[in-house]
Design an enzyme around this catalytic site. Structure first.
Site, PDB file in Angstrom:
ATOM      1  N   ASP A 116      -2.968   6.006   6.495  1.00 61.96           N
ATOM      2  CA  ASP A 116      -3.431   7.322   6.949  1.00 61.96           C
ATOM      3  C   ASP A 116      -4.318   7.125   8.177  1.00 61.96           C
ATOM      4  OD1 ASP A 116      -3.948  10.082   6.874  1.00 61.96           O
ATOM      5  OD2 ASP A 116      -5.564   9.871   5.444  1.00 61.96           O
ATOM      6  N   LYS A 147       1.263   8.018   8.301  1.00 63.69           N
ATOM      7  CA  LYS A 147       1.040   9.262   9.056  1.00 63.69           C
ATOM      8  C   LYS A 147       0.508   8.868  10.430  1.00 63.69           C
ATOM      9  CE  LYS A 147      -0.653  11.868   5.045  1.00 63.69           C
ATOM     10  NZ  LYS A 147      -1.858  12.509   4.489  1.00 63.69           N
ATOM     11  N   GLU A 152       0.847  -1.197   0.000  1.00 68.59           N
ATOM     12  CA  GLU A 152       0.000   0.000   0.000  1.00 68.59           C
ATOM     13  C   GLU A 152       0.878   1.241   0.000  1.00 68.59           C
ATOM     14  OE1 GLU A 152      -2.468   1.508  -0.751  1.00 68.59           O
ATOM     15  OE2 GLU A 152      -4.015   1.644   0.787  1.00 68.59           O
TER      16      GLU A 152
END
Ligand code: IMP
Ligand code: MG
Length: 178
Positions: free
Chosen positions: A104, A132, A100
């Site tokens: 997020d 993130k 991927e």
């Protein structure tokens, strides 16, 4: 609009070599090739480069694809993940690595891990180029992470803004208002 380089093409390639070595070390060799499962469209370059780095290490891979869409904004609380294209072959008994572009909120990968886990693979791992951590809403186990990054919108090396910038060789922060 301004693109600010965050991760250079050289740093991406060095990381891919390192990730391929980690994947190679963690999955015992068998007569069945590893299945690299790319999540369209953002993972295309990453999947392509990591599959070739694995070949250079003497590992055969099968390439498979899924496409999913997740809705953000208004539907954030429901966290709907829709499968737009499913696998066309069985993963039962196989070693699968989901490839991927970015982790997020975690919704997409947590949904995929759960769904694919029910299909009885021999092993199921996740390899995300970027993460993130500050954006995480759903906790998801991820075996390989290339680069943790700040909670900013990034493009390049597969990642898009409105389908653009996927073909940058590097990763950049996208400043829309500059
Ligand atoms: P998650 O389900 O929130 O973890 O969403 C992951 C998906 O959102 C990724 O596969 C990307 O398609 C998209 N995404 C998240 N952050 C970015 C970004 O900074 N730039 C481009 N796409 C992003
Ligand atoms: Mg994506």
């Amino acid at each position: 609009m301004r693109l600010e380089t965050l991760i250079s093409a050289e740093d991406i390639q060095a990381k891919i070599q390192h990730l391929a070595e980690q994947i190679d070390a963690s999955i015992p060799r068998s007569d069945q090739p590893i299945i690299l499962l790319g999540i369209l469209k953002g993972s295309v370059h990453f999947l392509s480069d990591i599959s070739r780095a694995l070949w250079a290490l003497g590992r055969d891979c099968h390439l498979e694809f899924m496409q999913v869409s997740s809705w953000h904004g208004e539907t954030t609380s429901s966290g709907v993940v829709q499968i737009k294209k499913d696998l066309d072959s069985s993963i039962e008994g196989r070693d699968v690595v989901i490839i991927e572009d970015i982790l997020d909120t975690g919704r997409t990968l947590s949904h995929l891990r759960e769904l694919l886990g029910t299909r009885r693979p021999n092993s199921l791992q996740i390899c995300a180029l970027l993460s993130k951590p500050d954006a995480r809403i759903v906790n998801v186990e991820c075996e390989y992470i290339g680069f943790p990054i700040p909670n900013e919108f990034v493009v390049g090396y597969g990642l898009d803004f409105d389908e653009r910038y996927r073909n940058l060789q590097y990763i950049a922060v996208f400043h829309q208002d500059d």
